[in-house]
Design an enzyme around this catalytic site. Structure first.
Site, PDB file in Angstrom:
ATOM      1  N   GLU A 181       0.806  -1.229   0.000  1.00 51.18           N
ATOM      2  CA  GLU A 181       0.000   0.000   0.000  1.00 51.18           C
ATOM      3  C   GLU A 181       0.835   1.274   0.000  1.00 51.18           C
ATOM      4  O   GLU A 181       0.456   2.250  -0.632  1.00 51.18           O
ATOM      5  CB  GLU A 181      -0.929   0.023   1.227  1.00 51.18           C
ATOM      6  CG  GLU A 181      -2.185  -0.807   1.048  1.00 51.18           C
ATOM      7  CD  GLU A 181      -3.199  -0.584   2.169  1.00 51.18           C
ATOM      8  OE1 GLU A 181      -3.329  -1.475   3.017  1.00 51.18           O
ATOM      9  OE2 GLU A 181      -3.856   0.469   2.201  1.00 51.18           O
TER      10      GLU A 181
ATOM     11  N   HIS B 239       7.142 -26.836   4.152  1.00 55.49           N
ATOM     12  CA  HIS B 239       6.471 -27.999   3.569  1.00 55.49           C
ATOM     13  C   HIS B 239       5.989 -27.743   2.146  1.00 55.49           C
ATOM     14  O   HIS B 239       5.276 -28.565   1.582  1.00 55.49           O
ATOM     15  CB  HIS B 239       5.289 -28.406   4.468  1.00 55.49           C
ATOM     16  CG  HIS B 239       5.731 -28.766   5.849  1.00 55.49           C
ATOM     17  ND1 HIS B 239       6.121 -30.032   6.203  1.00 55.49           N
ATOM     18  CD2 HIS B 239       5.916 -27.996   6.949  1.00 55.49           C
ATOM     19  CE1 HIS B 239       6.498 -30.038   7.473  1.00 55.49           C
ATOM     20  NE2 HIS B 239       6.393 -28.810   7.943  1.00 55.49           N
TER      21      HIS B 239
ATOM     22  N   LYS C 290     -13.551   0.559  -4.445  1.00 54.76           N
ATOM     23  CA  LYS C 290     -14.666   0.789  -3.512  1.00 54.76           C
ATOM     24  C   LYS C 290     -15.772   1.583  -4.228  1.00 54.76           C
ATOM     25  O   LYS C 290     -16.954   1.288  -4.060  1.00 54.76           O
ATOM     26  CB  LYS C 290     -14.181   1.567  -2.273  1.00 54.76           C
ATOM     27  CG  LYS C 290     -13.397   0.697  -1.287  1.00 54.76           C
ATOM     28  CD  LYS C 290     -13.013   1.468  -0.039  1.00 54.76           C
ATOM     29  CE  LYS C 290     -12.281   0.584   0.960  1.00 54.76           C
ATOM     30  NZ  LYS C 290     -11.817   1.281   2.149  1.00 54.76           N
TER      31      LYS C 290
HETATM   32  O1  PA5 Z   1      -5.143   1.055   4.795  1.00 53.79           O
HETATM   33  C1  PA5 Z   1      -6.102   1.223   4.057  1.00 53.79           C
HETATM   34  O2  PA5 Z   1      -6.373   2.339   3.543  1.00 53.79           O
HETATM   35  C2  PA5 Z   1      -7.019   0.073   3.705  1.00 53.79           C
HETATM   36  O3  PA5 Z   1      -6.368  -1.138   3.923  1.00 53.79           O
HETATM   37  C3  PA5 Z   1      -8.304   0.168   4.554  1.00 53.79           C
HETATM   38  O4  PA5 Z   1      -8.007  -0.051   5.914  1.00 53.79           O
HETATM   39  C4  PA5 Z   1      -9.328  -0.868   4.070  1.00 53.79           C
HETATM   40  O5  PA5 Z   1      -9.707  -0.584   2.752  1.00 53.79           O
HETATM   41  C5  PA5 Z   1     -10.594  -0.889   4.948  1.00 53.79           C
HETATM   42  O6  PA5 Z   1     -11.108   0.399   5.116  1.00 53.79           O
HETATM   43  P1  PA5 Z   1     -11.482   0.896   6.601  1.00 53.79           P
HETATM   44  O7  PA5 Z   1     -10.200   0.811   7.367  1.00 53.79           O
HETATM   45  O8  PA5 Z   1     -11.961   2.294   6.451  1.00 53.79           O
HETATM   46  O9  PA5 Z   1     -12.527  -0.043   7.086  1.00 53.79           O
END
Ligand code: PA5
Length: 337
Positions: A224, A240, A332
């Site tokens: 990310e 394994h 999303k």
């Molecule tokens: O770090 C991020 O931006 C994502 O991994 C979000 O955590 C994920 O999309 C879930 O969204 P939220 O944390 O708002 O529930």
């Protein structure tokens, strides 16, 4: 106040403040009283709901409490909860935005089954789903993954209360992490040094026992923040299967990073040593990382902090924006239309 020092548009600023954020907030007494009441009524298990950056605190807590509590804790990253989760279970839905569809759907499913449900969020639709004393507020404006120390600050005491064990002193852990951070300076910036070793390579984080969640967190942070490929696997399981693909690792620039624990089970330590030798024979030298720590939780945090910083350094070397999550947002949006 800690939050005034943090630039929430800057990932480095948020990650550098990891030690200061740990323990800076805590659940309100009404939520802890509610949790205590739920504990006294009896709990068959705790089901944690959340995705991505909002799920990782729960994964870490689950890993650390496996050896401290007899209450089963499971983590669900999906639309529904397993059949065996019934009215004797407690669920904790964590969503930083409060709008993540899988988390909302799983929370709804759990509530239909009669589970007592807590919510941890900075806003969105989630708070409206639970009672006032089951709702824990997070400060707004952070990237969910950078809010990990804040989520831990409320989720850990909540779960410790639910299972009836002593609370971890998170402020103390934060202070120790700040000392780790100071040592990096004398070590010519340990995260940057590690980032240079990984330039042009694909990190594969390998861990065992309570560090399993840390390996997964590191993989996700690099995906990310640095927008590069990264993987995680577990010892002993990788012994394994994955071990047979090692010949391919060096050709494909895969760099194994072994996240070691000072409390490793001796057989796990022997496996890491033997795995390291076999990998090295195949021209693939693993990097081993250890941290001095007085508890398993502190060790988890020290590894996480270093690897979170690594992801920021890698983003800089890659020349990418570590805050932006364009594709996650695009997906999303596509699904909400
Ligand atoms: O770090 C991020 O931006 C994502 O991994 C979000 O955590 C994920 O999309 C879930 O969204 P939220 O944390 O708002 O529930």
């Amino acid at each position: 106040m800690v939050f005034e020092k943090i630039n929430k548009k800057n990932m480095r600023s948020m990650v550098e403040n990891f030690p200061n954020m740990l323990g800076v907030i805590e659940p309100e007494p009404k939520s802890l009283n509610h949790a205590e009441k739920v504990r006294r009524e009896g709990i068959d298990g705790i089901c944690l709901l959340g995705m991505g950056g909002s799920s990782i605190a729960g994964e870490m807590i689950r890993c650390i409490l496996v050896s401290k509590s007899s209450t089963p804790i499971i983590s669900v990253k999906d639309y529904t909860v397993p059949m065996y989760v019934n009215e004797n279970w407690t669920t904790i839905a964590v969503s930083y935005s409060g709008n993540t569809e899988e988390t909302l759907s799983a929370a709804e499913d759990a509530m239909h089954r009669g589970c007592k449900t807590f919510a941890i969020t900075s806003g969105g639709k989630l708070p409206k789903m639970v009672s006032d004393d089951a709702y824990i507020t997070l400060p707004k404006g952070f990237q969910p993954r950078a809010a990990l120390p804040l989520i831990l600050s409320v989720e850990l005491p909540l779960i410790e209360t639910l299972v009836g064990i002593n609370r971890t002193d998170l402020v103390e852990v934060g202070k120790r992490l700040a000392l780790v951070q100071k040592k990096w300076v004398s070590d010519e910036n340990a995260p940057l040094k590690l980032a240079h070793k990984l330039e042009g390579k694909i990190p594969l984080f390998m861990a065992s026992e309570h560090l399993a969640a840390v390996a997964y967190r590191a993989k996700c942070q690099i995906n990310e923040n640095a927008k590069t490929a990264s993987f995680a696997s577990l010892i002993p399981e990788a012994n394994h299967n994955e071990i047979e693909s090692i010949g391919w690792f060096s050709q494909s620039n895969i760099q194994p990073i072994f996240l070691r624990s000072i409390t490793e089970n001796p057989r796990i330590a022997a496996r890491f040593r033997a795995t390291s030798e076999i990998y090295t024979d195949d021209d693939c030298n693993p990097i081993h990382i250890w941290h001095q720590a007085s508890t398993g939780f502190e060790e988890m945090m020290a590894h996480t902090f270093l690897l979170d910083m690594l992801s920021v350094e890698l983003a800089k070397l890659e020349g990418v924006d570590d805050v932006a999550v364009e594709r996650i947002t695009k997906l999303k949006n596509a699904l909400s239309n």
